[in-house]
Design an enzyme around this catalytic site. Sequence first.
Site, PDB file in Angstrom:
ATOM      1  N   SER A  36      17.353  97.853  -1.691  1.00 21.11           N
ATOM      2  CA  SER A  36      17.486  96.974  -0.539  1.00 21.11           C
ATOM      3  C   SER A  36      18.753  97.321   0.249  1.00 21.11           C
ATOM      4  CB  SER A  36      17.475  95.515  -1.004  1.00 21.11           C
ATOM      5  OG  SER A  36      17.386  94.620   0.081  1.00 21.11           O
ATOM      6  N   ASP A  85       5.848  95.846   1.151  1.00 18.40           N
ATOM      7  CA  ASP A  85       7.234  95.386   1.238  1.00 18.40           C
ATOM      8  C   ASP A  85       7.644  95.319   2.706  1.00 18.40           C
ATOM      9  OD1 ASP A  85       9.834  94.689   0.884  1.00 18.40           O
ATOM     10  OD2 ASP A  85      10.405  96.486  -0.250  1.00 18.40           O
ATOM     11  N   HIS A 109       9.141  93.010  -2.936  1.00 17.64           N
ATOM     12  CA  HIS A 109      10.460  93.625  -2.750  1.00 17.64           C
ATOM     13  C   HIS A 109      11.288  93.613  -4.028  1.00 17.64           C
ATOM     14  CE1 HIS A 109      13.843  95.123  -0.465  1.00 17.64           C
ATOM     15  NE2 HIS A 109      14.607  94.107  -0.831  1.00 17.64           N
TER      16      HIS A 109
END
Length: 580
Positions: free
Chosen positions: A402, A459, A502
């Site tokens: 991320s 995602d 995610h």
Amino acid sequence: MSFYMQPTKNRTDAHSVFFSPPSLLSRIVASLPRPMSLGSAPAAPPRRVSPVRNSFHRRRPRSPLASLITRPRAATPFKKAVAVAGVHADGSAAASSSPPAAVISTRNHLSNLERLLQKKQAPPPPHLVEVEPEPRRHSPSSSIHQTRGRLLNVLNLSSAAFLNSSDKKTEEMSPRSLTRLHRLLSDSTRPSPRGTIGPRWRQYHGAANWDGLLEPLDVHLRRELVRYGELVQATYHAFHSNLIAAPPDRPRPVVLPDWSYRVTRNLFATASVELPSWVQTVVPWMMAAQRTSWIGYVAVCDNEREIQRMGRRDIVIALRGTSTCLEWAENLRTGLVPVDDDGEDVTDPQGDVPKVECGFRSLYKTAGPDMPSLSSSVVAEVRKLTEKYAGEEISITVVGHSLGAALAVLIADELAARAPPHVPTAVFSFGSPRVGNQAFAARVERRGVKVLRVVNARDLVTRVPMVLPSRTGGYAHVGRELLVDCRMSPYLRPDADPACCHDLEAYLHLVDGFMATNSPFRSDAKRGLARLLTQQSSNLKKLYVSKARAIQVQSTPGFPRRHCGHTLPSTLSIENLEVQ
């Protein structure tokens, strides 16, 4: 007929008849009394022998034939014929209306022998039939205390008797083996075997942009991706383990899942934005008062056996994703700004200026009151390690998830320009957003940085910042892409929410089961489901959550927590899992 044999010591009790060696028939014949003729004197009544009372006889199982001697049975055809003829078993006539005790004993022995040799044996007596006890009913409070330590006992059963009749339909679904189900629902410590990659380590590090290794996914590359992903998981565990004892701006003890690596430096990122002080009072969990937060670490492989397996000494920079309120605020600053502020390499050959997202650059370049910036910390530590191990084969690997994946690209871009030219730099990222424009992506590739992005097709983070078709010079991804899809997993729900798509553990689960695009999930995947049960139980199929409750699984929320040769306790009760 008559039986003639050598004199033996007679014992008329059941133990001496049926438990003396060497065979059953010889034991019965040996126990028969000597025959009597009609002219002989009447035999003395047998002396009653008291059974031996010791611990050995009390523990010996009772013979099924013993009860046949003591219990009255219906007359068999053989016994009826003997009674009508009025003779003994040896053919001699009865001396009186009441035959001697020896004759009665002989008849009993022969009757038992006849019953024993029958093809279809009679069912055992009622007192020998084992009746399964009814399951105990536990109260909810007692069942919680009995959850731990019962899984292995359940696995010793020959059948899944603990499943309800309502689960018969789901029992036929995969996995059919209870042992495999136990492994899937446990915190599996059986990773895929680590093969020797020394001769080809540059290919696995991206020297040829992983050509021929992604479709289908090479087994060694899969194992390396999972291993690097677990190093990123260590950053989340270290940051969230004890926020009260260790503030966000303080160093943290990092427990690595791979003992081959040693942490050499803690890394911190500082936000340039500030929030009002009352925010920390109202919502302290947002950690809005701390501009500087621990974000990762630098580690180096110092295990000689692992160095030989990998073919080089690996320096790893691992970075976590967004975890504080100020980091979320920086993520929303999506404007593009020039990546360099020192005037070097400001344009690419096409004349475009390399630019990156404002929030990512702020976290990377901003220094705290008493803390250097993330950029200067990484460059200084990598320079120290490369000088220490000069003359060895060295690689630099930057991994992140991320926000950490975006910062990993910025770090690799700078290290490629400042590190020695013979040291290759590669990035393995999970769920990375777009970092900069096309000019920045071209500069990263021109500097020789190899980037492999693992992307979940569902995602949403990998699609931001958004790219408008009418806008030129917008955001662009960097490097190669390995596309996985949570809908290919047989364990995740097809409508998994964005948080699951995610989640880093979901990424590692998909990578471990990925074989090729549009191929089924790998059937021999080694990674278990315990961590998904901990973090994403609502996104697992109901079958696995319900069976985890049925077998009362006890799992650990993260990787096996090892530190200084000891295993740290970390447990989870399956009772709190929610079934949807």
